[in-house]
Design a protein around this motif. Structure first.
Motif, PDB file in Angstrom:
ATOM      1  N   GLY A 182       0.458 -12.278  -6.243  1.00 47.36           N
ATOM      2  CA  GLY A 182       0.459 -12.046  -8.207  1.00 47.36           C
ATOM      3  C   GLY A 182       0.094 -10.267  -8.107  1.00 47.36           C
ATOM      4  O   GLY A 182       0.036  -9.723  -9.366  1.00 47.36           O
ATOM      5  N   ALA A 183      -0.683  -9.559  -7.012  1.00 48.56           N
ATOM      6  CA  ALA A 183      -0.983  -8.551  -7.121  1.00 48.56           C
ATOM      7  C   ALA A 183       0.441  -7.375  -6.116  1.00 48.56           C
ATOM      8  O   ALA A 183       0.770  -7.590  -5.273  1.00 48.56           O
ATOM      9  CB  ALA A 183      -2.444  -8.134  -6.884  1.00 48.56           C
ATOM     10  N   LEU A 184       0.312  -6.545  -6.929  1.00 47.51           N
ATOM     11  CA  LEU A 184       0.878  -5.340  -5.643  1.00 47.51           C
ATOM     12  C   LEU A 184      -0.019  -4.712  -4.842  1.00 47.51           C
ATOM     13  O   LEU A 184      -1.128  -4.324  -4.985  1.00 47.51           O
ATOM     14  CB  LEU A 184       1.641  -4.265  -6.919  1.00 47.51           C
ATOM     15  CG  LEU A 184       2.805  -3.361  -5.901  1.00 47.51           C
ATOM     16  CD1 LEU A 184       3.614  -3.902  -5.901  1.00 47.51           C
ATOM     17  CD2 LEU A 184       2.656  -2.115  -7.051  1.00 47.51           C
ATOM     18  N   VAL A 185       0.457  -4.541  -3.782  1.00 47.93           N
ATOM     19  CA  VAL A 185      -0.773  -4.182  -2.799  1.00 47.93           C
ATOM     20  C   VAL A 185      -0.188  -3.026  -2.043  1.00 47.93           C
ATOM     21  O   VAL A 185       1.025  -2.901  -1.466  1.00 47.93           O
ATOM     22  CB  VAL A 185      -1.122  -5.963  -1.163  1.00 47.93           C
ATOM     23  CG1 VAL A 185      -2.544  -4.570  -0.230  1.00 47.93           C
ATOM     24  CG2 VAL A 185      -1.847  -6.322  -2.113  1.00 47.93           C
ATOM     25  N   LEU A 186      -0.663  -2.655  -1.502  1.00 45.55           N
ATOM     26  CA  LEU A 186       0.330  -1.200  -1.049  1.00 45.55           C
ATOM     27  C   LEU A 186      -0.939  -0.726   0.489  1.00 45.55           C
ATOM     28  O   LEU A 186      -2.769  -1.065   0.261  1.00 45.55           O
ATOM     29  CB  LEU A 186      -0.138   0.594  -1.999  1.00 45.55           C
ATOM     30  CG  LEU A 186       1.074  -0.054  -2.912  1.00 45.55           C
ATOM     31  CD1 LEU A 186       0.128  -0.318  -3.956  1.00 45.55           C
ATOM     32  CD2 LEU A 186       1.764   1.847  -2.884  1.00 45.55           C
ATOM     33  N   ASP A 187      -0.656  -0.082   1.323  1.00 45.37           N
ATOM     34  CA  ASP A 187      -1.655   0.163   2.824  1.00 45.37           C
ATOM     35  C   ASP A 187      -0.708   1.550   2.550  1.00 45.37           C
ATOM     36  O   ASP A 187       0.401   1.437   3.351  1.00 45.37           O
ATOM     37  CB  ASP A 187      -1.086  -0.856   3.475  1.00 45.37           C
ATOM     38  CG  ASP A 187      -1.707  -0.786   4.769  1.00 45.37           C
ATOM     39  OD1 ASP A 187      -2.446   0.179   4.439  1.00 45.37           O
ATOM     40  OD2 ASP A 187      -2.039  -1.459   6.021  1.00 45.37           O
ATOM     41  N   LEU A 188      -1.787   2.272   2.688  1.00 40.09           N
ATOM     42  CA  LEU A 188      -1.497   3.971   2.360  1.00 40.09           C
ATOM     43  C   LEU A 188      -2.356   4.309   3.762  1.00 40.09           C
ATOM     44  O   LEU A 188      -3.152   4.112   4.037  1.00 40.09           O
ATOM     45  CB  LEU A 188      -0.779   4.376   1.410  1.00 40.09           C
ATOM     46  CG  LEU A 188      -2.510   3.944   0.571  1.00 40.09           C
ATOM     47  CD1 LEU A 188      -2.614   5.587   0.668  1.00 40.09           C
ATOM     48  CD2 LEU A 188      -1.750   3.647  -0.825  1.00 40.09           C
ATOM     49  N   THR A 189      -1.867   5.884   3.868  1.00 38.76           N
ATOM     50  CA  THR A 189      -2.957   6.718   4.407  1.00 38.76           C
ATOM     51  C   THR A 189      -2.316   7.736   3.562  1.00 38.76           C
ATOM     52  O   THR A 189      -1.833   8.346   3.508  1.00 38.76           O
ATOM     53  CB  THR A 189      -2.169   6.911   6.044  1.00 38.76           C
ATOM     54  OG1 THR A 189      -2.269   6.271   6.740  1.00 38.76           O
ATOM     55  CG2 THR A 189      -3.393   8.073   6.948  1.00 38.76           C
ATOM     56  N   ASP A 190      -3.872   8.682   3.290  1.00 36.50           N
ATOM     57  CA  ASP A 190      -3.747   9.199   3.230  1.00 36.50           C
ATOM     58  C   ASP A 190      -4.710  10.410   3.589  1.00 36.50           C
ATOM     59  O   ASP A 190      -5.679  10.435   4.807  1.00 36.50           O
ATOM     60  CB  ASP A 190      -4.352   9.622   1.418  1.00 36.50           C
ATOM     61  CG  ASP A 190      -5.020  10.788   1.065  1.00 36.50           C
ATOM     62  OD1 ASP A 190      -4.844  12.286   1.082  1.00 36.50           O
ATOM     63  OD2 ASP A 190      -4.628  10.649  -0.599  1.00 36.50           O
ATOM     64  N   ARG A 191      -4.019  11.888   3.737  1.00 37.50           N
ATOM     65  CA  ARG A 191      -4.206  13.023   4.674  1.00 37.50           C
ATOM     66  C   ARG A 191      -6.383  13.028   4.572  1.00 37.50           C
ATOM     67  O   ARG A 191      -6.524  13.083   5.743  1.00 37.50           O
ATOM     68  CB  ARG A 191      -3.371  14.219   5.036  1.00 37.50           C
ATOM     69  CG  ARG A 191      -3.756  15.012   6.052  1.00 37.50           C
ATOM     70  CD  ARG A 191      -3.051  15.543   5.660  1.00 37.50           C
ATOM     71  NE  ARG A 191      -1.736  15.664   5.491  1.00 37.50           N
ATOM     72  CZ  ARG A 191      -0.604  16.677   4.741  1.00 37.50           C
ATOM     73  NH1 ARG A 191      -0.688  17.770   4.571  1.00 37.50           N
ATOM     74  NH2 ARG A 191       0.304  16.253   4.843  1.00 37.50           N
TER      75      ARG A 191
END
Length: 172
Positions: free
Chosen positions: A109-118
Motif C-alpha cells: 500500500g505504499a508508493l516506493v521510489l528508489d532514486l539517485t539525487d546528484r
C-alpha cells in the motif's frame, strides 16, 4: 521540534500524526520543523545504538486532506514522479536533471521510489497516508557513509512499519 531529541517517537501537528522511527533511530529535535499545517522530522542513529546502520530518515507530514493525492493511484503517481516536474519536486536543488528515478513500485500500500539525487546520492522514498495526511518517508546515507541497496530498502520498509504502528487505527 524542541523536546524531541533522543526520542524514538513524538506527536506532531497537535497529535494529528505520531512520527516514529524503527528500532535504533531517534528524532533530532534541532533538525525538524513544524508549521500549523505541516511537519518535517529528521531521525538518525540513536547514541549508543551500535547495531543500527548509519542512516538519515526524514519524515514529512502534509497538511490536512493531503492524503487525497494517493487517490490518483499508483500509475498516475508513477507517471508524475518520473516526469520532469516530478523529478524536480524530488530533487534537493529543484532541478529535474539532478534526479534519476531507478524504480517506482507499490509495496504493501505504499508508493516506493528508489532514486539517485546528484546532491546526496541514493535515496529510498515512500508515500503513505496517515490520518488524512500524505506522509513521505525518505532514507539515505549520511554524508561520508554508504548504505547498500538491500539495507536502504529494508530500513525504508521498517520505517513505514514504525510509522503505521505508531498511528494504528488512523485512516489512510
Amino acid at each position: 521540534m524542541p523536546g524531541t531529541t533522543g526520542r524514538t517517537s513524538a506527536p506532531v501537528l497537535g497529535g494529528a500524526v505520531t512520527v516514529a522511527g524503527p528500532s535504533g533511530y531517534c528524532i533530532d529535535g534541532k533538525a525538524g520543523h513544524q508549521t500549523d499545517r505541516t511537519a518535517v522530522a529528521v531521525l538518525g542513529r540513536c547514541s549508543g545504538s551500535g547495531t543500527a546502520k548509519p542512516a538519515l530518515i526524514t519524515v514529512t507530514v502534509g497538511g490536512p486532506g493531503s492524503a487525497s493525492v494517493l487517490e490518483s493511484g499508483a500509475p498516475a503517481l508513477s507517471a508524475y514522479f518520473t516526469s520532469a516536474a516530478g523529478r524536480a519536486a524530488l530533487a534537493r536543488d529543484g532541478r529535474a536533471s539532478s534526479v534519476a528515478v531507478r524504480s517506482v513500485a507499490v509495496a504493501d500500500g505504499a508508493l516506493v521510489l528508489d532514486l539517485t539525487d546528484r546532491a546526496v546520492g541514493r535515496i529510498w522514498r515512500a508515500l503513505i497516508g496517515l490520518n488524512g495526511r500524505a506522509v513521505t518517508i525518505a532514507v539515505s546515507a549520511p554524508r561520508g557513509a554508504s548504505l547498500d541497496a538491500k539495507a536502504g530498502r529494508a530500513l525504508l520498509d521498517r520505517s513505514i512499519a514504525s510509522m503505521r504502528a505508531a498511528n494504528r487505527g488512523s485512516a489512510p
